[in-house]
Design an enzyme around this catalytic site. Sequence first.
Site, PDB file in Angstrom:
ATOM      1  CB  CYS A 182       3.309  24.537  -5.113  1.00 43.12           C
ATOM      2  SG  CYS A 182       4.324  25.535  -6.200  1.00 43.12           S
TER       3      CYS A 182
ATOM      4  CG  ASP B 203     -36.010  -5.751 -36.678  1.00 47.27           C
ATOM      5  OD1 ASP B 203     -36.799  -5.226 -37.482  1.00 47.27           O
ATOM      6  OD2 ASP B 203     -34.783  -5.860 -36.890  1.00 47.27           O
TER       7      ASP B 203
ATOM      8  CG  ASP C  26     -30.052  -6.381 -34.423  1.00 50.90           C
ATOM      9  OD1 ASP C  26     -31.042  -5.915 -35.038  1.00 50.90           O
ATOM     10  OD2 ASP C  26     -29.119  -6.989 -34.972  1.00 50.90           O
TER      11      ASP C  26
ATOM     12  CG  ASP D  17     -34.602  -2.682 -34.601  1.00 54.35           C
ATOM     13  OD1 ASP D  17     -35.477  -2.527 -35.472  1.00 54.35           O
ATOM     14  OD2 ASP D  17     -33.717  -3.551 -34.650  1.00 54.35           O
TER      15      ASP D  17
ATOM     16  CB  CYS E 192       6.563  28.366  -2.904  1.00 54.65           C
ATOM     17  SG  CYS E 192       5.187  28.662  -4.027  1.00 54.65           S
TER      18      CYS E 192
ATOM     19  CB  CYS F  98     -35.375  -2.053   9.992  1.00 56.52           C
ATOM     20  SG  CYS F  98     -35.998  -0.453  10.516  1.00 56.52           S
TER      21      CYS F  98
END
Length: 812
Positions: A86, A496, A695, A699, A83, A15
């Site tokens: 590593c 615009d 765009d 802007d 080894c 809930c």
Amino acid sequence: MKPARITLPVTGMTCANCAMNIERGIKKLPGVAEASVNFANEEASFDLDASQTKPQDVINKIESLGFGVPTAKIELPITGMTCANCAANLERSLNKKVPGVVSASVNFASERASVEYVQALTNLDKIVEAVSKAGFEAIRPQEGEEPEDVEAAAREAEIKDQTRKFWVGVVFALPLFIISMSRDFGLIGAWSHQPWVNWFFLALATPVQFYTGWDYYVGGIKSLKNKSANMDVLVAMGSSTAYIYSLALLFFPVLGQHVYFETSAVIITLIKLGKLLEARSKGKTGAAIKELMSLTPDTAVIVDGEDEKEVPVSQVKVGDIVLVRPGARLPVDGKVVWGNSAVDESMLTGEPLPVDKTGGDSVAGGTVNGQGLMKIEATRVGSETALAHIIRMVREAQGSKAPIQALADRVAAVFVPAVIGLAVLTFVLWWTIGGEFVPAMIRFVAVLVIACPCALGLATPTAIMAGTGRGAKHGILFKDSTALQMATDLDVVVLDKTGTITMGKPVVSDVAAFGGLDQEKVLQLAASVESGSEHPLGRAIVEHAKEQGSKLLALAGFEAHGGNGVSADIEGANIVVGKPAWTAAQGVDVQSAQAEIDRLANEGKTVMVVARDKALAGLVAVSDALKPESAEAIKQLHSQGLEVIMLTGDNPQTAKAIASQIGVDNIFAEVLPEQKGDKVKELQGQGKIVAMVGDGINDAPALAIADLGIALGTGTDVAMETADVVLASGKLTGVVSAIGLGRATMRTIKQNLVWAFGYNVVLIPLAAGALAGFAFLPEFLRHLHPILAALAMAMSSISVVTNSLTLYRAKA
């Protein structure tokens, strides 16, 4: 270190209070900010400064609170180890340097790495890359052996478990209920009143109480350990009261004869049914994300010379040449390098018509190739594709909290303790006034099980999920739920002009010569100066000059004058190209061209004066065609009760001419790029809630300042990053749809909240016996049985989620 936004799937929530417990818990961790846990989509989102707290610490915290984060495991063969050191180094690299790895162990003897990780934070590619960076090689699993989606698997397993428990509840509770009710109404023989029958009821009720209902005990205890109380506490208390009372009667018959085993069993089974239906409905509200994720194909065909090789899409790299057959989905973002076809981009933009693609055109992963055969060069793969970006955006929006949710959260935080208090008060009052224990206990149980905090917790997030999902299917991408809410409160939409109202592709329409020059020379001078500019109008002049075969001249001392014009030295003279008023202010006499300037401006064209050594040389007019849908979109914005204003750098004459064609209410003319944000502030200063639509890069400040920034998906990345809403189609009608969808979503949220609050406000007093004194009312209303209370509780959450799902039918 800059905090990173992280989203984790969470299992085990029952809930809204569970979500709030997790939220409180992870907020206490250092380096965690902006945490929100969404009960509806079962995700935790937060900003994390990894220098203070690791993702694993957050996962540990969530698990310590009693919830889970699904993890995946994979075994990788490793080559290159010489080894034991590593193996130790690789193990350390995986554990320390790959965010999302829960644990990694590397066995030098078997040359294998065992890695447990969170799929939401990392993936197989990143693990393989980390192995490579550590100086070794990991052998990728074969196709089909890669880890499954553990999040989906965990949720599916949870639903299966709940379903199994529900049916066990039905098997035992149904006969118990039928026999018990038949006995109470005298429908069966005297045998039903034998003492052994009550023991039989106990045998039927016990599996329901402690198998089907076990989750309520676990959830309730977890909640109480976190110093809060959730719905599980109410259900566990209510059902246990009826069960324990009945059990006491069995062992101490002197206390009474009528047991209530059927009440506890049916309560648990009905509420389990409600949670199951709720889970299935919640899954549908998140369907949009699943649909988007299913758009990417599993494999891709890579072309290497004459060879074609089908590989998992995760192995496609930037620069690979990918073959796309007719009817196939594009696996990655790319650029067409061979062939042509029409591509269906409707799943990303909402536009139904396929778009023609040919050499050099960009294409997006997840779109569908038409009848042509194409080869594309991969430009963005994996999490960098446009589709992956959209999925992230929608997921983040669905995980965010709208401001309107704060009220529901505050109520939910105190709801359960308040209900327990009311139930106890009800019990005390009825026992004191009525003098009978059993009726008082029945009302106590009814109050506990009819209260529903879940509906409050689901009212907002399910509507947000459905609204943002609906938007995503139509190319309307809300970045957060605040944007949805803001769409409801708007007064003004500022548009615009260039690229928003117009096509954003200006072309030279007129060239006029003065001062003894011819038109070709005027165009050559203007284009030569503008060759140093990045302004769209400047590029239009240069392009037109090249089309006319004009040769650009060498220039020196180029200077841009902040949106008013440009200047440079050419052939030993200072050439200025700019707005008429600005060039006049520079000392150029434009009177002889004023009539021509007025004529061109009244036709909606942008006029620029060309001057040589402050002497008028000519005029160049540029026009930008209106988008076909602009006038209709503005008409629809008006029908939504909004004022529409056009913002442009053009002079008032040109602006008015354009405004008259599209029907805007007002214009802001001769606005320099840096002044766009000021105009938005000016409107906000008048007390108006403002949406800005644009765009371009210039802007972006206005988009950020506006109460709601809307960017067109065909514009610049900067504008899209800044805005609150992105319209993938780039069409102005998308603004109308976005505002309409935001309003529909908020309307649904308000309906849900009214229902959730109203349900509890009305039914809790009813369960407490508030109508008991009204003899003309039906008996079931005056003395509400806990079974009916449980049925009402089960249905309340479902009604809220179902109402949210209607948003998928909303107009967008």
